[in-house]
Design a protein around this motif. Structure first.
Motif, mmCIF file in Angstrom:
data_model
loop_
_atom_site.group_PDB
_atom_site.id
_atom_site.type_symbol
_atom_site.label_atom_id
_atom_site.label_comp_id
_atom_site.label_asym_id
_atom_site.label_seq_id
_atom_site.Cartn_x
_atom_site.Cartn_y
_atom_site.Cartn_z
ATOM 1 N N PHE A 222 -6.530 -6.948 -6.068
ATOM 2 C CA PHE A 222 -6.160 -5.627 -6.337
ATOM 3 C C PHE A 222 -5.471 -5.465 -7.792
ATOM 4 O O PHE A 222 -5.528 -4.808 -8.701
ATOM 5 C CB PHE A 222 -5.569 -4.765 -5.288
ATOM 6 N N TRP A 223 -4.437 -6.188 -7.652
ATOM 7 C CA TRP A 223 -3.796 -6.444 -9.171
ATOM 8 C C TRP A 223 -4.583 -6.976 -10.312
ATOM 9 O O TRP A 223 -4.212 -6.685 -11.533
ATOM 10 C CB TRP A 223 -2.339 -7.235 -8.946
ATOM 11 N N ALA A 224 -5.566 -7.859 -9.884
ATOM 12 C CA ALA A 224 -6.310 -8.164 -10.808
ATOM 13 C C ALA A 224 -7.424 -7.517 -11.483
ATOM 14 O O ALA A 224 -7.771 -7.377 -12.540
ATOM 15 C CB ALA A 224 -7.130 -9.647 -10.537
ATOM 16 N N ILE A 228 -7.184 -2.467 -14.957
ATOM 17 C CA ILE A 228 -7.939 -2.631 -15.809
ATOM 18 C C ILE A 228 -8.340 -1.010 -16.504
ATOM 19 O O ILE A 228 -8.511 -0.644 -17.697
ATOM 20 C CB ILE A 228 -9.240 -3.442 -15.742
ATOM 21 N N VAL A 229 -8.738 -0.430 -15.374
ATOM 22 C CA VAL A 229 -9.115 1.126 -15.659
ATOM 23 C C VAL A 229 -7.916 1.787 -16.587
ATOM 24 O O VAL A 229 -8.378 2.463 -17.331
ATOM 25 C CB VAL A 229 -9.142 1.796 -14.179
ATOM 26 N N VAL A 230 -6.671 1.358 -16.561
ATOM 27 C CA VAL A 230 -5.565 2.108 -17.183
ATOM 28 C C VAL A 230 -5.132 1.255 -18.193
ATOM 29 O O VAL A 230 -4.721 2.159 -19.176
ATOM 30 C CB VAL A 230 -4.555 2.301 -16.159
ATOM 31 N N VAL A 231 -4.851 0.125 -18.123
ATOM 32 C CA VAL A 231 -4.252 -0.627 -19.339
ATOM 33 C C VAL A 231 -5.276 -1.653 -19.983
ATOM 34 O O VAL A 231 -4.764 -2.598 -20.935
ATOM 35 C CB VAL A 231 -2.938 -1.525 -18.996
ATOM 36 N N GLY A 232 -6.387 -1.842 -19.514
ATOM 37 C CA GLY A 232 -7.499 -2.822 -20.095
ATOM 38 C C GLY A 232 -7.316 -4.265 -19.603
ATOM 39 O O GLY A 232 -6.314 -4.330 -18.852
ATOM 40 N N THR A 233 -7.961 -5.095 -20.287
ATOM 41 C CA THR A 233 -8.114 -6.560 -19.638
ATOM 42 C C THR A 233 -6.632 -7.131 -20.054
ATOM 43 O O THR A 233 -6.244 -7.776 -19.193
ATOM 44 C CB THR A 233 -9.409 -7.180 -20.265
ATOM 45 N N LYS A 234 -6.188 -7.187 -21.011
ATOM 46 C CA LYS A 234 -5.063 -7.890 -21.481
ATOM 47 C C LYS A 234 -4.022 -7.287 -20.712
ATOM 48 O O LYS A 234 -3.178 -8.335 -20.248
ATOM 49 C CB LYS A 234 -4.841 -7.536 -23.140
ATOM 50 N N GLY A 235 -4.050 -5.823 -20.642
ATOM 51 C CA GLY A 235 -2.839 -5.385 -19.942
ATOM 52 C C GLY A 235 -2.882 -5.792 -18.381
ATOM 53 O O GLY A 235 -1.745 -6.227 -17.797
ATOM 54 N N ALA A 236 -4.018 -5.868 -17.801
ATOM 55 C CA ALA A 236 -4.113 -6.203 -16.538
ATOM 56 C C ALA A 236 -3.875 -7.785 -16.150
ATOM 57 O O ALA A 236 -3.054 -7.873 -15.225
ATOM 58 C CB ALA A 236 -5.668 -6.140 -15.989
ATOM 59 N N LEU A 237 -4.143 -8.647 -17.136
ATOM 60 C CA LEU A 237 -4.024 -10.003 -17.037
ATOM 61 C C LEU A 237 -2.298 -10.261 -16.956
ATOM 62 O O LEU A 237 -1.794 -11.023 -16.274
ATOM 63 C CB LEU A 237 -4.494 -10.858 -18.255
ATOM 64 N N LEU A 239 -0.168 -7.915 -16.021
ATOM 65 C CA LEU A 239 0.447 -7.449 -14.718
ATOM 66 C C LEU A 239 0.198 -8.538 -13.620
ATOM 67 O O LEU A 239 0.990 -8.565 -12.746
ATOM 68 C CB LEU A 239 -0.175 -6.121 -14.591
ATOM 69 N N LEU A 240 -1.198 -9.184 -13.753
ATOM 70 C CA LEU A 240 -1.309 -10.192 -12.539
ATOM 71 C C LEU A 240 -0.253 -11.303 -12.688
ATOM 72 O O LEU A 240 0.357 -11.531 -11.532
ATOM 73 C CB LEU A 240 -2.681 -10.503 -12.530
ATOM 74 N N GLY A 241 -0.047 -11.745 -13.891
ATOM 75 C CA GLY A 241 0.764 -12.802 -13.855
ATOM 76 C C GLY A 241 2.261 -12.316 -13.602
ATOM 77 O O GLY A 241 3.044 -13.273 -12.982
ATOM 78 N N THR A 242 2.644 -11.140 -14.002
ATOM 79 C CA THR A 242 3.791 -10.954 -13.520
ATOM 80 C C THR A 242 4.041 -10.689 -12.155
ATOM 81 O O THR A 242 4.980 -11.153 -11.305
ATOM 82 C CB THR A 242 4.354 -9.507 -14.210
ATOM 83 N N TYR A 243 2.869 -10.268 -11.399
ATOM 84 C CA TYR A 243 2.988 -10.182 -9.819
ATOM 85 C C TYR A 243 3.026 -11.448 -9.269
ATOM 86 O O TYR A 243 3.835 -11.798 -8.206
ATOM 87 C CB TYR A 243 1.535 -9.222 -9.554
ATOM 88 N N LEU A 244 2.240 -12.332 -9.793
ATOM 89 C CA LEU A 244 2.126 -13.685 -9.354
ATOM 90 C C LEU A 244 3.512 -14.430 -9.101
ATOM 91 O O LEU A 244 3.728 -15.279 -8.012
ATOM 92 C CB LEU A 244 1.007 -14.343 -10.036
ATOM 93 N N VAL A 245 4.137 -14.127 -10.287
ATOM 94 C CA VAL A 245 5.292 -14.961 -10.289
ATOM 95 C C VAL A 245 6.434 -14.183 -9.824
ATOM 96 O O VAL A 245 7.544 -14.332 -9.011
ATOM 97 C CB VAL A 245 5.703 -15.207 -11.829
ATOM 98 N N GLY A 246 6.475 -12.528 -9.957
ATOM 99 C CA GLY A 246 7.517 -12.118 -9.469
ATOM 100 C C GLY A 246 7.675 -11.841 -8.218
ATOM 101 O O GLY A 246 8.612 -11.594 -7.501
ATOM 102 N N PHE A 247 6.495 -11.567 -7.435
ATOM 103 C CA PHE A 247 6.546 -11.299 -5.837
ATOM 104 C C PHE A 247 7.224 -12.668 -5.128
ATOM 105 O O PHE A 247 8.249 -12.208 -4.390
ATOM 106 C CB PHE A 247 5.186 -11.445 -5.515
ATOM 107 N N PRO A 248 6.899 -13.794 -5.588
ATOM 108 C CA PRO A 248 7.740 -14.663 -4.575
ATOM 109 C C PRO A 248 9.236 -14.637 -4.774
ATOM 110 O O PRO A 248 10.025 -14.979 -4.032
ATOM 111 C CB PRO A 248 7.025 -16.089 -5.354
ATOM 112 N N ILE A 249 9.497 -14.605 -6.205
ATOM 113 C CA ILE A 249 10.691 -14.629 -6.825
ATOM 114 C C ILE A 249 11.674 -13.511 -5.933
ATOM 115 O O ILE A 249 12.855 -13.685 -5.337
ATOM 116 C CB ILE A 249 10.976 -14.407 -8.200
ATOM 117 N N ALA A 250 11.167 -12.349 -5.846
ATOM 118 C CA ALA A 250 11.695 -11.260 -5.321
ATOM 119 C C ALA A 250 11.904 -11.411 -3.784
ATOM 120 O O ALA A 250 12.693 -10.847 -3.145
ATOM 121 C CB ALA A 250 11.091 -9.673 -5.593
#
Length: 316
Positions: A222-224, A228-237, A239-250
């Protein structure tokens, strides 16, 4: 009750008053924005009349000074359906819409022509044929060449110019959060919907013992895709990286807090725990949650409706 009905009626009337009106279909060229020369309108009208006599395709051009706050997509569809372009049963109509105040344009395509004039082809006509002319301030050439490209695509007599490969300098100048061709207001509304839902489940995953890690992996696609609809491919990538790293840390930080340990222990001993107003219950597969109020079982499904909206939009 009567006062409420009157209030709702007044609000609806106010919204309708501010909406852009659909002009009267006075001919194949309706130049309400007065951006086309008389000679251009005459030539286009004759060209479209001949094309309709040969193919039965109905193509119309509309220019309006302003969209009055509406999106170019919704207004074009409204005009198309009001004018009922194309033959009944064939749906073979095309609308070329230009709104100079918002610097927006759209090619709206009827159902029957979506195979010949695809969204990709319409987008290329908007981007590669009409936009360069409009940027020069030459509306006559932009509309005339755009209409010619539409006819060429429908008859197969000409190919739509392909996108020119972008240089390295052009790629570097692109906005990092460059998204699809949507108005800012639509991006904000769609973004609030998307990020509100997946953001809520992300927070629940961080705060919930047991099932939180299941939600972590469940939300990755879903994060991947959705951003894209809102921020485009680069922005989605990003956000996905932030989620993959940020979730476990949080999750690790939260898991060391006393209330989290207490909730985890309550689930083991009592079968449920309260976290931020949500009741979390243990199960054989991990845990589940509820808002504390029960509701009767219900289901939801679509009714089998259909929608138009094929085509492409652009700006200059």
């Amino acid at each position: 009750m009567n006062k409420l009905a009157l209030l709702l009626g007044a609000c609806l009337a106010a919204l309708t008053a501010f909406a852009a009106d659909v002009p009267y279909l006075s001919g194949r060229i309706v130049d309400n924005a007065e951006i086309l020369g008389a000679e251009t309108k005459q030539k286009l009208a004759a060209q479209l009349k001949a094309h309709e006599a040969e193919t039965t395709h109905q193509i119309a051009v509309l220019t309006v000074p302003s969209l009055e706050g509406e999106s170019v997509e919704s207004y074009a569809e409204q005009v198309f359906n009001t004018w009922k372009l194309g033959r009944k049963g064939k749906d073979n109509g095309v609308l070329v819409l230009v709104a100079p105040n918002e610097r927006r344009m759209r090619i709206e395509v009827g159902y029957g022509l979506e195979g010949a004039l695809t969204d990709v082809a319409a987008s290329r006509i908007v981007r590669n044929v009409m936009t360069p002319r409009f940027k020069e301030g030459n509306f006559d050439a932009g509309v005339a060449e755009g209409v010619q490209a539409v006819i060429g695509q429908l008859t197969g007599s000409a190919e739509v110019p392909a996108d020119a490969p972008s240089s390295g300098a052009e790629r570097k100048s692109d906005s990092f959060f460059e998204g699809p061709d949507l108005p800012l207001t639509e991006r904000i509304l769609i973004g609030a919907f998307i990020f509100g839902i997946i953001g809520l489940f992300t927070v629940l995953g961080i705060l919930t013992p047991g099932m939180g890690w299941f939600l972590y992996f469940f939300l990755i696609p879903f994060w991947a895709m959705f951003p894209i609809v809102v921020v485009g491919t680069k922005g989605a990538l990003w956000l996905l990286g932030t989620y993959l790293v940020g979730f476990p840390i949080a999750k690790l930080i939260v898991s060391r807090m006393p209330w989290y340990e207490k909730a985890k222990q309550d689930i083991k001993t009592k079968g449920s725990a309260s976290i931020g107003g949500f009741t979390v219950g243990g199960s054989s597969g991990g845990s589940s949650w509820s808002s504390g109020s029960s509701s009767s079982g219900s289901s939801f499904s679509g009714g089998g409706g259909s929608s138009g909206g094929g085509g492409a939009s652009g700006s200059w």
